[in-house]
Design an enzyme around this catalytic site. Structure first.
Site, PDB file in Angstrom:
ATOM      1  N   ASP A  64       0.046   3.598 -16.047  1.00 55.48           N
ATOM      2  CA  ASP A  64       0.565   4.311 -14.878  1.00 55.48           C
ATOM      3  C   ASP A  64       0.872   5.729 -15.345  1.00 55.48           C
ATOM      4  O   ASP A  64       1.689   5.926 -16.254  1.00 55.48           O
ATOM      5  CB  ASP A  64       1.837   3.599 -14.376  1.00 55.48           C
ATOM      6  CG  ASP A  64       2.375   4.226 -13.106  1.00 55.48           C
ATOM      7  OD1 ASP A  64       2.168   5.436 -12.892  1.00 55.48           O
ATOM      8  OD2 ASP A  64       3.010   3.493 -12.325  1.00 55.48           O
ATOM      9  N   VAL A  65       0.244   6.716 -14.722  1.00 53.22           N
ATOM     10  CA  VAL A  65       0.354   8.092 -15.241  1.00 53.22           C
ATOM     11  C   VAL A  65       1.749   8.693 -15.099  1.00 53.22           C
ATOM     12  O   VAL A  65       2.019   9.759 -15.647  1.00 53.22           O
ATOM     13  CB  VAL A  65      -0.678   9.048 -14.592  1.00 53.22           C
ATOM     14  CG1 VAL A  65      -2.091   8.682 -14.997  1.00 53.22           C
ATOM     15  CG2 VAL A  65      -0.518   9.122 -13.076  1.00 53.22           C
ATOM     16  N   ASN A 115      -7.304  12.698 -13.557  1.00 46.24           N
ATOM     17  CA  ASN A 115      -7.930  12.403 -12.265  1.00 46.24           C
ATOM     18  C   ASN A 115      -7.065  11.576 -11.328  1.00 46.24           C
ATOM     19  O   ASN A 115      -7.141  11.750 -10.115  1.00 46.24           O
ATOM     20  CB  ASN A 115      -9.258  11.674 -12.538  1.00 46.24           C
ATOM     21  CG  ASN A 115      -9.807  11.012 -11.292  1.00 46.24           C
ATOM     22  OD1 ASN A 115     -10.336  11.672 -10.399  1.00 46.24           O
ATOM     23  ND2 ASN A 115      -9.639   9.692 -11.198  1.00 46.24           N
ATOM     24  N   TYR A 140       0.608  16.772  -0.230  1.00 43.86           N
ATOM     25  CA  TYR A 140      -0.583  16.694  -1.092  1.00 43.86           C
ATOM     26  C   TYR A 140      -1.004  18.098  -1.521  1.00 43.86           C
ATOM     27  O   TYR A 140      -1.308  18.346  -2.690  1.00 43.86           O
ATOM     28  CB  TYR A 140      -1.691  15.995  -0.306  1.00 43.86           C
ATOM     29  CG  TYR A 140      -2.981  15.746  -1.037  1.00 43.86           C
ATOM     30  CD1 TYR A 140      -3.086  14.713  -1.971  1.00 43.86           C
ATOM     31  CD2 TYR A 140      -4.118  16.499  -0.780  1.00 43.86           C
ATOM     32  CE1 TYR A 140      -4.294  14.459  -2.624  1.00 43.86           C
ATOM     33  CE2 TYR A 140      -5.321  16.257  -1.411  1.00 43.86           C
ATOM     34  CZ  TYR A 140      -5.405  15.231  -2.337  1.00 43.86           C
ATOM     35  OH  TYR A 140      -6.598  14.980  -2.979  1.00 43.86           O
TER      36      TYR A 140
HETATM   37  P1  NDP Z   1      -9.587   6.492  -5.571  1.00 49.44           P
HETATM   38  O1  NDP Z   1      -8.446   5.970  -4.774  1.00 49.44           O
HETATM   39  O2  NDP Z   1     -10.952   5.969  -5.305  1.00 49.44           O
HETATM   40  O3  NDP Z   1      -9.278   6.329  -7.122  1.00 49.44           O
HETATM   41  C1  NDP Z   1      -8.023   6.678  -7.661  1.00 49.44           C
HETATM   42  C2  NDP Z   1      -7.660   5.671  -8.732  1.00 49.44           C
HETATM   43  O4  NDP Z   1      -6.394   6.082  -9.284  1.00 49.44           O
HETATM   44  C3  NDP Z   1      -7.476   4.271  -8.168  1.00 49.44           C
HETATM   45  O5  NDP Z   1      -8.048   3.313  -9.023  1.00 49.44           O
HETATM   46  C4  NDP Z   1      -5.955   4.128  -8.118  1.00 49.44           C
HETATM   47  O6  NDP Z   1      -5.517   2.799  -8.206  1.00 49.44           O
HETATM   48  C5  NDP Z   1      -5.562   4.916  -9.347  1.00 49.44           C
HETATM   49  N1  NDP Z   1      -4.150   5.268  -9.361  1.00 49.44           N
HETATM   50  C6  NDP Z   1      -3.311   5.445  -8.306  1.00 49.44           C
HETATM   51  N2  NDP Z   1      -2.072   5.684  -8.737  1.00 49.44           N
HETATM   52  C7  NDP Z   1      -2.103   5.665 -10.100  1.00 49.44           C
HETATM   53  C8  NDP Z   1      -1.136   5.828 -11.117  1.00 49.44           C
HETATM   54  N3  NDP Z   1       0.151   6.050 -10.814  1.00 49.44           N
HETATM   55  N4  NDP Z   1      -1.540   5.761 -12.406  1.00 49.44           N
HETATM   56  C9  NDP Z   1      -2.824   5.503 -12.713  1.00 49.44           C
HETATM   57  N5  NDP Z   1      -3.787   5.298 -11.812  1.00 49.44           N
HETATM   58  C10 NDP Z   1      -3.434   5.393 -10.506  1.00 49.44           C
HETATM   59  O7  NDP Z   1      -9.538   8.074  -5.344  1.00 49.44           O
HETATM   60  P2  NDP Z   1     -10.592   9.254  -5.647  1.00 49.44           P
HETATM   61  O8  NDP Z   1     -11.538   8.860  -6.673  1.00 49.44           O
HETATM   62  O9  NDP Z   1     -11.047   9.768  -4.352  1.00 49.44           O
HETATM   63  O10 NDP Z   1      -9.568  10.342  -6.208  1.00 49.44           O
HETATM   64  C11 NDP Z   1      -9.538  10.793  -7.536  1.00 49.44           C
HETATM   65  C12 NDP Z   1      -8.916  12.170  -7.544  1.00 49.44           C
HETATM   66  O11 NDP Z   1      -9.707  13.062  -6.763  1.00 49.44           O
HETATM   67  C13 NDP Z   1      -7.502  12.215  -6.949  1.00 49.44           C
HETATM   68  O12 NDP Z   1      -6.690  13.082  -7.727  1.00 49.44           O
HETATM   69  C14 NDP Z   1      -7.742  12.815  -5.576  1.00 49.44           C
HETATM   70  O13 NDP Z   1      -6.599  13.473  -5.083  1.00 49.44           O
HETATM   71  C15 NDP Z   1      -8.885  13.764  -5.856  1.00 49.44           C
HETATM   72  N6  NDP Z   1      -9.663  14.162  -4.696  1.00 49.44           N
HETATM   73  C16 NDP Z   1     -10.402  13.236  -3.982  1.00 49.44           C
HETATM   74  C17 NDP Z   1     -11.141  13.652  -2.898  1.00 49.44           C
HETATM   75  C18 NDP Z   1     -11.984  12.720  -2.086  1.00 49.44           C
HETATM   76  O14 NDP Z   1     -12.528  13.144  -1.053  1.00 49.44           O
HETATM   77  N7  NDP Z   1     -12.147  11.463  -2.468  1.00 49.44           N
HETATM   78  C19 NDP Z   1     -11.142  15.052  -2.468  1.00 49.44           C
HETATM   79  C20 NDP Z   1     -10.341  15.920  -3.280  1.00 49.44           C
HETATM   80  C21 NDP Z   1      -9.647  15.483  -4.355  1.00 49.44           C
HETATM   81  P3  NDP Z   1      -5.153   2.009  -6.837  1.00 49.44           P
HETATM   82  O15 NDP Z   1      -6.430   1.893  -6.080  1.00 49.44           O
HETATM   83  O16 NDP Z   1      -4.622   0.708  -7.328  1.00 49.44           O
HETATM   84  O17 NDP Z   1      -4.144   2.856  -6.121  1.00 49.44           O
END
Ligand code: NDP
Length: 269
Positions: free
Chosen positions: A63-64, A90, A155
């Protein structure tokens, strides 16, 4: 030879979406990848896929927001793969809704993951990268870190925050002469599971309600992209992973403090 052969990378939030694609691309290009997330099942499937492709991977539950865990993850990376050269900050969440409806608890939860998590990773990776002789820290921000998005004020605060954090740390590292580069990537609308999780206040998110992108209180990113991305093109996680690869590689040796929009011109006009 791969573009990041011999390097060791930590990717947070690697079980899904952009993090998963980044882990796969970095492993394909020769990096040993330490893939971390809170989602154990997602990590297990990623691990299988990287190993099946002949790549090197270590998956860790992480957990980050947890500083002690960060210290252990960096130590594990160094012990298992003998160093650390790349960090992809990420992991992130999106909590939607007008600011007058956002609770302090949600504001703080989003800050903890999107902002504190990036601070902690960067702080604890730098000493390890100095021991390795060089490094590349990549922070996944957002178009919502470049301009305001109604319905996403909290956000935006986190994504704008990490944008300038990246630039300041890039300057600190450049002045220290430690060969550590720090850059941010600003994805547009990318097809990942994050859109299924942005439930509360989905209607207000960047006009998603007005353009018909809210279906059963979930946002359909394809409909949203049609409405707000020039040409209507929805991005894929690999589009962002390829930008991660560039910034991680020696091809970007002189790139630090930069912000790379990967958004099909969404933020450009
Ligand atoms: P996803 O939800 O597909 O993936 C994010 C991952 O991070 C999930 O596996 C999630 O787990 C995990 N996660 C959540 N909270 C924590 C935590 N506290 N510690 C460790 N891992 C955690 O999202 P995206 O791939 O879309 O997003 C990745 C990044 O890109 C984010 O920072 C997002 O803000 C950014 N972003 C995404 C965009 C988009 O259009 N998709 C656009 C702009 C930016 P769980 O599913 O269990 O919550």
């Amino acid at each position: 030879m791969g573009q990041v052969s011999g390097k060791v990378a930590i990717v947070t939030g690697a079980a899904s979406g952009i993090g998963r694609a980044s882990a796969l691309v970095l492993a394909r290009e020769g990096a040993a990848v330490v893939a971390t997330d809170i989602d154990r099942d997602g990590l297990a499937s990623l691990e299988r896929e990287i190993r099946d492709g002949g790549g090197k991977v270590l998956t860790l539950e992480h957990d980050v927001v947890d500083e002690d865990r960060w210290i252990a993850v960096v130590a594990d990376a160094e012990q298992t793969f003998c160093g650390l050269h790349i960090l992809v900050n990420n992991a992130g969440i999106g909590i939607a809704g007008p600011v007058w409806e956002m609770t302090l608890a949600d504001w703080r939860r989003q800050n903890a993951i999107n902002l504190d998590g990036v601070f902690l990773g960067t702080k604890h990776a730098i000493p390890a990268m100095r021991r390795a002789g060089s490094g590349s820290i990549i922070i996944i921000s957002s178009v919502a870190g470049l301009k305001g998005a109604p319905g996403l004020a909290g956000y935006c605060a986190t994504k704008g925050g990490v944008r300038l954090f990246a630039k300041a740390v890039a300057g600190e590292c450049a002045r220290a002469g430690d060969r550590i580069r720090v850059n941010s990537i600003h994805p547009g609308v990318i097809e990942t599971a994050i859109w299924n999780k942005v439930s509360s206040g989905a209607d207000s998110l960047a006009g998603a309600g007005q353009v018909g992108a809210v279906v059963a209180n979930r946002i359909d990113p394809a409909i949203l992209a049609q409405a707000i991305v020039p040409g209507g093109v929805l991005g894929q996680p690999t589009d962002i992973a390829n930008a991660v690869l560039f910034l991680a590689s020696d091809a970007a040796a002189y790139v630090s403090g930069a912000e790379l929009a990967v958004d099909h011109a969404q933020s450009a006009i």
